[in-house]
Design a protein around this motif. Sequence first.
Motif, PDB file in Angstrom:
ATOM      1  N   MET A  21      76.308  48.218  15.662  1.00  0.00           N
ATOM      2  CA  MET A  21      75.620  48.378  16.950  1.00  0.00           C
ATOM      3  C   MET A  21      74.512  47.338  17.154  1.00  0.00           C
ATOM      4  SD  MET A  21      75.308  52.571  16.859  1.00  0.00           S
ATOM      5  CE  MET A  21      74.859  52.796  18.585  1.00  0.00           C
ATOM      6  N   PRO A  22      74.794  46.057  17.022  1.00  0.00           N
ATOM      7  CA  PRO A  22      73.736  45.051  17.204  1.00  0.00           C
ATOM      8  C   PRO A  22      73.083  45.090  18.572  1.00  0.00           C
ATOM      9  CG  PRO A  22      75.923  44.022  17.174  1.00  0.00           C
ATOM     10  CD  PRO A  22      76.104  45.434  16.731  1.00  0.00           C
ATOM     11  N   TYR A  23      73.789  45.600  19.580  1.00  0.00           N
ATOM     12  CA  TYR A  23      73.237  45.673  20.935  1.00  0.00           C
ATOM     13  C   TYR A  23      72.025  46.597  21.004  1.00  0.00           C
ATOM     14  CZ  TYR A  23      76.631  49.525  20.620  1.00  0.00           C
ATOM     15  OH  TYR A  23      77.373  50.605  20.198  1.00  0.00           O
ATOM     16  N   VAL A  24      71.936  47.562  20.082  1.00  0.00           N
ATOM     17  CA  VAL A  24      70.763  48.441  20.057  1.00  0.00           C
ATOM     18  C   VAL A  24      69.520  47.640  19.684  1.00  0.00           C
ATOM     19  CG1 VAL A  24      69.673  50.394  18.867  1.00  0.00           C
ATOM     20  CG2 VAL A  24      72.076  50.534  19.573  1.00  0.00           C
ATOM     21  N   PHE A  25      69.631  46.809  18.649  1.00  0.00           N
ATOM     22  CA  PHE A  25      68.497  45.974  18.246  1.00  0.00           C
ATOM     23  C   PHE A  25      68.165  44.958  19.330  1.00  0.00           C
ATOM     24  CE2 PHE A  25      70.977  46.874  14.288  1.00  0.00           C
ATOM     25  CZ  PHE A  25      70.143  47.858  13.794  1.00  0.00           C
ATOM     26  N   GLU A  26      69.203  44.368  19.916  1.00  0.00           N
ATOM     27  CA  GLU A  26      68.981  43.340  20.929  1.00  0.00           C
ATOM     28  C   GLU A  26      68.281  43.904  22.165  1.00  0.00           C
ATOM     29  OE1 GLU A  26      69.596  39.849  20.887  1.00  0.00           O
ATOM     30  OE2 GLU A  26      69.541  40.462  18.778  1.00  0.00           O
ATOM     31  N   ASP A  27      68.525  45.156  22.473  1.00  0.00           N
ATOM     32  CA  ASP A  27      67.862  45.778  23.617  1.00  0.00           C
ATOM     33  C   ASP A  27      66.352  45.835  23.395  1.00  0.00           C
ATOM     34  OD1 ASP A  27      67.741  47.089  26.104  1.00  0.00           O
ATOM     35  OD2 ASP A  27      67.746  49.051  25.150  1.00  0.00           O
ATOM     36  N   ILE A  28      65.947  46.172  22.172  1.00  0.00           N
ATOM     37  CA  ILE A  28      64.516  46.208  21.847  1.00  0.00           C
ATOM     38  C   ILE A  28      63.944  44.791  21.803  1.00  0.00           C
ATOM     39  CG2 ILE A  28      62.801  46.906  20.126  1.00  0.00           C
ATOM     40  CD1 ILE A  28      64.193  49.221  21.598  1.00  0.00           C
ATOM     41  N   LEU A  29      64.665  43.890  21.177  1.00  0.00           N
ATOM     42  CA  LEU A  29      64.179  42.512  21.056  1.00  0.00           C
ATOM     43  C   LEU A  29      64.009  41.857  22.422  1.00  0.00           C
ATOM     44  CD1 LEU A  29      66.291  41.273  17.993  1.00  0.00           C
ATOM     45  CD2 LEU A  29      63.920  42.062  18.013  1.00  0.00           C
ATOM     46  N   ARG A  30      64.874  42.218  23.347  1.00  0.00           N
ATOM     47  CA  ARG A  30      64.798  41.652  24.698  1.00  0.00           C
ATOM     48  C   ARG A  30      63.461  42.009  25.360  1.00  0.00           C
ATOM     49  NH1 ARG A  30      68.888  44.092  26.412  1.00  0.00           N
ATOM     50  NH2 ARG A  30      70.353  42.595  25.532  1.00  0.00           N
ATOM     51  N   MET A  31      62.984  43.234  25.125  1.00  0.00           N
ATOM     52  CA  MET A  31      61.713  43.657  25.730  1.00  0.00           C
ATOM     53  C   MET A  31      60.534  42.867  25.184  1.00  0.00           C
ATOM     54  SD  MET A  31      61.869  47.782  26.213  1.00  0.00           S
ATOM     55  CE  MET A  31      62.954  48.286  24.898  1.00  0.00           C
ATOM     56  N   GLY A  32      60.690  42.344  23.959  1.00  0.00           N
ATOM     57  CA  GLY A  32      59.621  41.561  23.363  1.00  0.00           C
ATOM     58  C   GLY A  32      59.908  40.081  23.331  1.00  0.00           C
ATOM     59  N   GLY A  33      60.865  39.638  24.141  1.00  0.00           N
ATOM     60  CA  GLY A  33      61.167  38.213  24.245  1.00  0.00           C
ATOM     61  C   GLY A  33      61.809  37.610  23.015  1.00  0.00           C
ATOM     62  N   ALA A  40      57.425  43.500  18.988  1.00  0.00           N
ATOM     63  CA  ALA A  40      56.375  44.481  19.288  1.00  0.00           C
ATOM     64  C   ALA A  40      55.047  43.787  19.571  1.00  0.00           C
ATOM     65  CB  ALA A  40      56.231  45.462  18.124  1.00  0.00           C
ATOM     66  N   THR A  41      54.750  42.774  18.764  1.00  0.00           N
ATOM     67  CA  THR A  41      53.505  42.023  18.961  1.00  0.00           C
ATOM     68  C   THR A  41      53.535  41.264  20.286  1.00  0.00           C
ATOM     69  OG1 THR A  41      53.220  41.788  16.573  1.00  0.00           O
ATOM     70  CG2 THR A  41      51.993  40.275  17.971  1.00  0.00           C
ATOM     71  N   ASN A  42      54.661  40.616  20.574  1.00  0.00           N
ATOM     72  CA  ASN A  42      54.800  39.891  21.836  1.00  0.00           C
ATOM     73  C   ASN A  42      54.622  40.804  23.044  1.00  0.00           C
ATOM     74  OD1 ASN A  42      55.353  37.624  20.349  1.00  0.00           O
ATOM     75  ND2 ASN A  42      57.544  37.573  20.810  1.00  0.00           N
ATOM     76  N   ALA A  43      55.111  42.039  22.900  1.00  0.00           N
ATOM     77  CA  ALA A  43      55.028  42.986  24.021  1.00  0.00           C
ATOM     78  C   ALA A  43      53.605  43.486  24.238  1.00  0.00           C
ATOM     79  CB  ALA A  43      55.967  44.165  23.767  1.00  0.00           C
ATOM     80  N   GLY A  44      52.744  43.281  23.239  1.00  0.00           N
ATOM     81  CA  GLY A  44      51.349  43.684  23.398  1.00  0.00           C
ATOM     82  C   GLY A  44      50.884  44.781  22.465  1.00  0.00           C
ATOM     83  N   ALA A  45      51.774  45.264  21.583  1.00  0.00           N
ATOM     84  CA  ALA A  45      51.368  46.294  20.632  1.00  0.00           C
ATOM     85  C   ALA A  45      50.489  45.670  19.541  1.00  0.00           C
ATOM     86  CB  ALA A  45      52.589  46.952  20.008  1.00  0.00           C
ATOM     87  N   ARG A  46      49.544  46.442  19.055  1.00  0.00           N
ATOM     88  CA  ARG A  46      48.699  45.988  17.941  1.00  0.00           C
ATOM     89  C   ARG A  46      49.208  46.630  16.658  1.00  0.00           C
ATOM     90  NH1 ARG A  46      42.945  47.676  19.714  1.00  0.00           N
ATOM     91  NH2 ARG A  46      44.044  48.959  21.249  1.00  0.00           N
ATOM     92  N   LEU A  47      49.649  45.797  15.728  1.00  0.00           N
ATOM     93  CA  LEU A  47      50.248  46.261  14.490  1.00  0.00           C
ATOM     94  C   LEU A  47      49.305  46.008  13.320  1.00  0.00           C
ATOM     95  CD1 LEU A  47      52.689  46.285  16.392  1.00  0.00           C
ATOM     96  CD2 LEU A  47      54.048  45.220  14.587  1.00  0.00           C
ATOM     97  N   HIS A  48      49.105  47.027  12.493  1.00  0.00           N
ATOM     98  CA  HIS A  48      48.202  46.922  11.344  1.00  0.00           C
ATOM     99  C   HIS A  48      48.954  47.310  10.072  1.00  0.00           C
ATOM    100  CE1 HIS A  48      44.669  46.538  14.005  1.00  0.00           C
ATOM    101  NE2 HIS A  48      45.299  47.422  14.769  1.00  0.00           N
ATOM    102  N   ALA A  49      49.242  46.328   9.221  1.00  0.00           N
ATOM    103  CA  ALA A  49      49.881  46.600   7.931  1.00  0.00           C
ATOM    104  C   ALA A  49      48.810  46.923   6.898  1.00  0.00           C
ATOM    105  CB  ALA A  49      50.695  45.394   7.478  1.00  0.00           C
ATOM    106  N   GLY A  50      49.217  47.584   5.819  1.00  0.00           N
ATOM    107  CA  GLY A  50      48.270  47.929   4.765  1.00  0.00           C
ATOM    108  C   GLY A  50      47.171  48.859   5.240  1.00  0.00           C
ATOM    109  N   THR A  51      47.474  49.675   6.230  1.00  0.00           N
ATOM    110  CA  THR A  51      46.480  50.583   6.812  1.00  0.00           C
ATOM    111  C   THR A  51      47.073  51.985   6.867  1.00  0.00           C
ATOM    112  OG1 THR A  51      45.678  48.764   8.210  1.00  0.00           O
ATOM    113  CG2 THR A  51      44.960  50.995   8.772  1.00  0.00           C
ATOM    114  N   GLU A  52      46.594  52.837   5.993  1.00  0.00           N
ATOM    115  CA  GLU A  52      47.158  54.176   5.894  1.00  0.00           C
ATOM    116  C   GLU A  52      46.381  55.176   6.744  1.00  0.00           C
ATOM    117  OE1 GLU A  52      48.607  57.440   2.522  1.00  0.00           O
ATOM    118  OE2 GLU A  52      47.579  55.592   1.917  1.00  0.00           O
ATOM    119  N   VAL A  53      47.119  56.001   7.473  1.00  0.00           N
ATOM    120  CA  VAL A  53      46.518  57.123   8.192  1.00  0.00           C
ATOM    121  C   VAL A  53      46.456  58.310   7.231  1.00  0.00           C
ATOM    122  CG1 VAL A  53      46.801  58.757  10.093  1.00  0.00           C
ATOM    123  CG2 VAL A  53      47.330  56.337  10.439  1.00  0.00           C
ATOM    124  N   LYS A  54      45.260  58.874   7.063  1.00  0.00           N
ATOM    125  CA  LYS A  54      45.066  59.951   6.095  1.00  0.00           C
ATOM    126  C   LYS A  54      45.168  61.341   6.709  1.00  0.00           C
ATOM    127  CE  LYS A  54      44.375  59.497   2.377  1.00  0.00           C
ATOM    128  NZ  LYS A  54      45.320  59.339   1.254  1.00  0.00           N
TER     129      LYS A  54
END
Length: 474
Positions: free
Chosen positions: A58-70, A230-244
């Motif tokens: 189902m590569p079209y599923v991934f491509e649908d998301i990628l399309r939203m983020g250019g 996700a970053t291109n779309a404007g989301a702020r992503l934080h790795a190494g950051t755990e929610v407690k």
Amino acid sequence: MKTIIIGGGLGGLSAATTLAAHGEETILFEKNEHFGGKMKSIDIDGYHFDFGPNTITMPYVFEDILRMGGMDKTLTYRLLDVHTRNQFPDGTIFDLSSDRNYMMEQLKSFDQKGWKTYDRFLQDITKLFRTSYSSFLSRAFTSKRDYISFSLLKDTINVRPLMSMDRFFHSYFTSPYVRMALNRYATYVGSDPYRAPATFAMIAYLELMEGVYYVEGGNTKIAEAMTRAATNAGARLHAGTEVKSLVQAKDHIRGVVLENGEYVEADHVIINGDIGQTLPALLGEKQPTYDPSISAFVILAGLDASLPLHHHHLLFSDDYKKEFAELKAGRYSDDPTIYISTSRKSDPAVSPNGDNCFILVNAPPGQEIDADEYKQLIYDKLHRNGIRVSSHIQTESIWTPQDIETRFSSFRGALYGPSVNNKKQAFLRPRNKSDRFRNLYFAGGSTHPGGGSPIVTLSGQNVANHILGILTET
């Protein structure tokens, strides 16, 4: 409106991209240093391994998301025509392919019934998939009311919930080899083909009709591209950051508290993680009681040679049904079916010095074993069947169910959350919205609609679309 996403697996990345692309403030926190969850790249001594998944549909599923983020059309998907070699203890070989003529040639030689019924089989699994996609896979389930519908009941009946996968395949094929090869699809959702409903035979449609793909450079390129989307779309992503913890206020979640003590307020919270592990940790609740999906014992082996392996290669046990009975009893099989993914066969550049063998056997969740002894049992079986992995090892890494539980916050090391070995867990999976908190949502393999890379991607997108609908209405 602000949405916080806890967990940067494919479901979290999908939700983040969808929300941000529609203008919603979106923040994602991932406790690990990488995004993509189990779709993790592991590079050891010049050998590249995709920890998972090794099979892409189902590569079209991934491509649908990628399309939203250019990021659409940035990945190269290679269709593997003859995608899986199934090898049996007596030396019999049966390949799986999306080439109908190739399948018919094989079936004609040792399964006359299958040869005659194959076209009807393809028609029936196509119906299974289309019904499942339209009624179950493409929508969020957020309340009990979502299950109360005549059309949904009709569609549920049409996907053969009362028949097992094994019984379904018996209807078309007499060869035990063909049935074993197809029964393995139950393990794609961490389950037992002798108990899982025939509904999940729809997976056969994906591989035999739409095809199996490999992404050039490694399947983990999907997670990397989704992170950028996700970053291109404007989301702020934080790795190494755990929610407690989650901060509760009667019927809603006010926000989250990070490991460093920082409080972040939110209007909506999406948990993208195994709810059997994550939800109790965040809310201090008891762990749920359900039948978890199978786990895995994994060996990453870098070789100094090129062995006679296909990209996807199976060496089956003598008694497949017995193997699942052992797993059900919480025991490791002494004659396990062994799966080997060697992406170098399709993409030599990822491992120029020799084969990069990702070796996996099914393991009982929550159960450990002497890793060195079990590794040797696997190598000995491969050697007896002409696959001399142990003679060429240059580097090696072992992952047990405990490692999977620790690294991926997976309940008992289960790969896909609840199994689908009973009707309730198959058709009444944990919903995508909390019953207690009106702004708490769930995405990922442990919730609706289930496991598998494209399915968890849909899960995140479905939840995001549901939230966007609420926001639009209010």
